[in-house]
Design a protein around this motif. Structure first.
Motif: not given
Length: 471
Positions: A439-447, A449-451
């Motif tokens: 997922g380094q090409d989409r590093p913001f997904n964890a945040f 997902r939380a949002a």
């Protein structure tokens, strides 16, 4: 409001390109030019120099990507470092046009200029190559390739669709030169290690293919050594497809063409396509008023001064490395010119710096660049290699150690050598790290997902969506 950044008003030695040659020239000259009342200015799109011979080891996981790059600002403290791309050089005016990170352009005046912009990946107009391929000229590409390999292995372990699983476990490298052979060797070793740790995937399911348009690989070594490498790779389960080219890669379907009769040889799906089929001189060479030869390289003399097109040299214009056609006075280079490699670039940089001091500051005499190749060595994975240093044919552990020893010596700065060596020791003691950093090409997904907002699709999700829309 001026769009031109604040620049030193001192007489400027402008170095176009902060790669291996440019870095060494700046390092050698910065203090002497400063003491003489001038300034060395290095312009490069990246804030660091990359030691490209170590990129296959980054793919294999032997070296952390950060440790094959050298920060320009840290190690060129007496230079003016500009992050941008030189898009034009007008030597008649002694001005270079630089495009900054934000896209605006500004002019940088200079007294002398050194062209060391290096080379870029040579790409052919093959359908699908741009969408599905990945090169190996940058540390970002090397790290992305490593993560992609491991991610595909992880994904395949849970796939129930047979075709999708085959594609995920198929890896293709195009180009049988040193870069391609070293890369495929490191890939195989990494893949074998990762598969051995995953009971849901077997090595027999993995397909690794090296595609080469010529009838042999590795022109840098003798034919018998090249043939030995082919057999070695085959023994490791790597397919070596000679006299074969990539004809099409649309939708990730590899169409291979027989170079002898131009007929279709094979067609299959692959999620991983690596392109190492040569390099081309940086295109900035053609955006200058310097003479350029048919391969797009700036014409320079053996003293590393730019030719004036009339049998002489241009005052204040210098060049070396991959962007220049440097005469090989030993007669060993193809077409009479030095081959594009770090061995020549580093030595040319040293000679250019000495010649510059001789011309501009009267220190010593101008000398022609002459260097007889010390031979070549290539790593093919842990304790595997081939080479001919000083004309002596070696293979296996001896070649592997010679490869590491030479490139560790050639790696600029003591701190990077120490970090690389420490990593090698750790790997020897604790084994290869096959962790997949997904997922380094989409590093913001964890945040995200939380949002509770829409997630950014990954590379393979985008590819599948594109293919579905075409269907």
């Amino acid at each position: 409001m001026s769009l031109t950044p604040e620049l030193s008003p001192k007489p400027r030695l402008l170095i176009v390109g902060g790669g291996y040659a440019g870095f060494h020239i700046a390092k050698e000259l910065q203090k002497k030019v400063k003491d003489a009342g001038g300034v060395v200015t290095v312009v490069d799109p990246l804030p660091y120099m990359t030691y490209q011979p170590f990129l296959p080891e980054v793919v294999g996981g032997h070296i952390d990507g950060r440790n094959v790059v050298v920060d320009l600002a840290t190690h060129l403290k007496d230079s003016e470092v500009l992050r941008g791309a030189v898009v034009k050089v007008e030597h008649a005016r002694r001005v270079a046009t630089v495009r900054g990170e934000d896209g605006h352009e500004f002019e940088v005046p200079y007294q002398d200029v050194v062209m060391t912009a290096g080379a870029t990946t040579r790409v052919f107009p093959i359908a699908g190559l741009g969408e599905h391929g990945i090169g190996l000229k940058t540390v970002e590409e090397a790290e992305a390739l490593r993560n992609q390999i491991l991610e595909r292995l992880d994904a395949a372990s849970l796939m129930v669709d047979a075709e999708a699983r085959r594609r995920a476990l198929t890896f293709v490298v195009v180009g049988g030169g040193f870069a391609g052979v070293e890369t495929v060797g490191e890939m195989e070793h990494l893949i074998r290690t990762a598969v051995s740790r995953d009971p849901r995937v077997s090595q027999s399911e993995v397909r690794i293919a090296l595609v080469e348009a010529m009838g042999r690989i590795m022109p840098e070594v003798s034919e018998d050594q090249a043939a030995g490498v082919v057999e070695h790779l085959k023994d490791r389960g790597i397919e070596v497809l000679l006299n074969t080219s990539l004809g099409d890669a649309t939708d990730g379907i590899m169409t291979l063409v027989d170079m002898k009769d131009k007929s279709e040889k094979e067609r299959f799906g692959a999620d991983t396509l690596v392109w190492t089929a040569g390099v081309a001189a940086n295109s900035v060479a053609k955006q200058t008023d310097f003479p350029v030869e048919e391969r797009g390289r700036i014409e320079v003399t053996a003293t590393l001064q730019v030719k004036d097109g009339q049998g002489g040299v241009l005052e204040g214009a210098w060049g070396c490395g991959d962007v220049c056609a440097v005469p090989d006075l030993t007669g060993a280079g193809p077409g009479g010119f030095c081959v594009p490699n770090a061995q020549h670039a580093g030595r040319q940089a040293k000679q250019l710096a000495a010649n510059y001091l001789a011309v501009r500051h009267g220190e010593g005499e101008v000398q022609e660049y002459v260097h007889k190749s010390l031979g070549t060595v290539a790593g093919l994975g842990f304790f595997k290699g081939v080479g001919n240093p000083l004309g002596v044919k070696i293979s296996g552990p001896a070649a592997f150690l010679a490869h590491r020893g030479y490139h560790a010596y050639a790696m600029p700065t003591l701190d990077r050598r120490f970090r690389i060596f420490a990593g090698w020791v750790a790997e020897t003691l604790f084994g290869r790290d096959s962790t997949s950093v997904e997922g380094q090409d989409r590093p913001f997904n964890a945040f995200r997902r939380a949002a509770g907002v829409e997630l950014e699709p990954g590379r393979f999700e985008r590819k599948r969506a594109l293919e579905s829309s075409k269907g």
